[in-house]
Write a protein that holds these residues in place. Structure first.
Motif, mmCIF file in Angstrom:
data_model
loop_
_atom_site.group_PDB
_atom_site.id
_atom_site.type_symbol
_atom_site.label_atom_id
_atom_site.label_comp_id
_atom_site.label_asym_id
_atom_site.label_seq_id
_atom_site.Cartn_x
_atom_site.Cartn_y
_atom_site.Cartn_z
ATOM 1 N N GLY A 168 0.794 -1.219 0.000
ATOM 2 C CA GLY A 168 0.000 0.000 0.000
ATOM 3 C C GLY A 168 0.825 1.268 0.000
ATOM 4 O O GLY A 168 0.273 2.362 -0.100
ATOM 5 N N ALA A 169 2.141 1.160 0.123
ATOM 6 C CA ALA A 169 2.994 2.354 0.071
ATOM 7 C C ALA A 169 3.067 2.853 -1.370
ATOM 8 O O ALA A 169 3.088 2.066 -2.313
ATOM 9 C CB ALA A 169 4.386 2.037 0.588
ATOM 10 N N THR A 170 3.113 4.175 -1.523
ATOM 11 C CA THR A 170 3.218 4.798 -2.844
ATOM 12 C C THR A 170 4.484 5.629 -2.887
ATOM 13 O O THR A 170 4.675 6.527 -2.057
ATOM 14 C CB THR A 170 2.002 5.707 -3.116
ATOM 15 O OG1 THR A 170 0.814 4.918 -3.017
ATOM 16 C CG2 THR A 170 2.084 6.344 -4.483
ATOM 17 N N GLY B 145 3.040 0.606 5.421
ATOM 18 C CA GLY B 145 1.860 0.571 4.576
ATOM 19 C C GLY B 145 1.120 1.896 4.527
ATOM 20 O O GLY B 145 1.069 2.629 5.510
ATOM 21 N N SER B 146 0.598 2.210 3.363
ATOM 22 C CA SER B 146 -0.192 3.416 3.091
ATOM 23 C C SER B 146 0.604 4.705 3.226
ATOM 24 O O SER B 146 0.028 5.785 3.272
ATOM 25 C CB SER B 146 -1.440 3.473 3.977
ATOM 26 O OG SER B 146 -2.250 2.337 3.725
ATOM 27 N N VAL C 183 2.900 7.658 1.672
ATOM 28 C CA VAL C 183 3.015 8.280 0.356
ATOM 29 C C VAL C 183 4.239 9.177 0.362
ATOM 30 O O VAL C 183 4.375 10.048 1.226
ATOM 31 C CB VAL C 183 1.754 9.112 0.011
ATOM 32 C CG1 VAL C 183 1.933 9.832 -1.313
ATOM 33 C CG2 VAL C 183 0.523 8.226 -0.007
ATOM 34 N N PRO D 6 3.154 4.162 9.185
ATOM 35 C CA PRO D 6 1.961 3.982 8.367
ATOM 36 C C PRO D 6 1.175 5.287 8.205
ATOM 37 O O PRO D 6 1.151 6.124 9.103
ATOM 38 C CB PRO D 6 1.140 2.942 9.129
ATOM 39 C CG PRO D 6 1.697 2.899 10.495
ATOM 40 C CD PRO D 6 3.096 3.412 10.436
ATOM 41 N N ASN D 7 0.578 5.442 7.037
ATOM 42 C CA ASN D 7 -0.261 6.596 6.699
ATOM 43 C C ASN D 7 0.485 7.918 6.729
ATOM 44 O O ASN D 7 -0.118 8.976 6.903
ATOM 45 C CB ASN D 7 -1.492 6.669 7.610
ATOM 46 C CG ASN D 7 -2.343 5.430 7.498
ATOM 47 O OD1 ASN D 7 -2.669 4.992 6.398
ATOM 48 N ND2 ASN D 7 -2.674 4.832 8.620
ATOM 49 N N SER E 18 2.462 10.988 5.007
ATOM 50 C CA SER E 18 2.477 11.683 3.721
ATOM 51 C C SER E 18 3.673 12.626 3.704
ATOM 52 O O SER E 18 3.756 13.527 4.549
ATOM 53 C CB SER E 18 1.173 12.467 3.549
ATOM 54 O OG SER E 18 1.239 13.267 2.393
ATOM 55 N N ASN F 218 0.751 8.628 10.678
ATOM 56 C CA ASN F 218 -0.239 9.665 10.388
ATOM 57 C C ASN F 218 0.336 11.081 10.330
ATOM 58 O O ASN F 218 -0.393 12.047 10.482
ATOM 59 C CB ASN F 218 -1.388 9.613 11.398
ATOM 60 C CG ASN F 218 -2.038 8.249 11.432
ATOM 61 O OD1 ASN F 218 -2.372 7.684 10.395
ATOM 62 N ND2 ASN F 218 -2.173 7.686 12.611
#
Length: 86
Positions: A17-19, A34-35, A37, A52-53, A55, A71
């Protein structure tokens, strides 16, 4: 035609899920959770842990040994000094 790519160092763990955008450089022995960006033209130095999460904007430098906690949002063109906890 030349395609832009991300560069990922040795021993990295990139979770589902990582971008990771083009022109990103990730050093050795990093963890990208995961997740997460990571936007373009960003440099993640060695031994960085991205939670995780998270940005991370464009044109960011994350210094060696830093930890970006879950986050968290980091704006474009920021510099995170080495061994920081954000």
């Amino acid at each position: 035609m030349f395609q832009k790519r991300a560069e990922i160092g040795e021993g990295c763990i990139i979770l589902p899920g990582a971008t990771i955008a083009p022109d990103v450089q990730i050093g050795n022995h990093c963890i990208i959770s995961g997740s997460a960006v990571i936007e373009s033209n960003t440099i993640i130095e060695d031994f960085v842990n991205v939670g995780p999460n998270v940005s991370i904007g464009a044109n960011v430098l994350v210094g060696r040994g830093s930890e970006i906690k879950a986050n968290t949002h980091i704006e474009d063109e920021e510099t995170i000094p080495k061994e920081s906890v954000v």
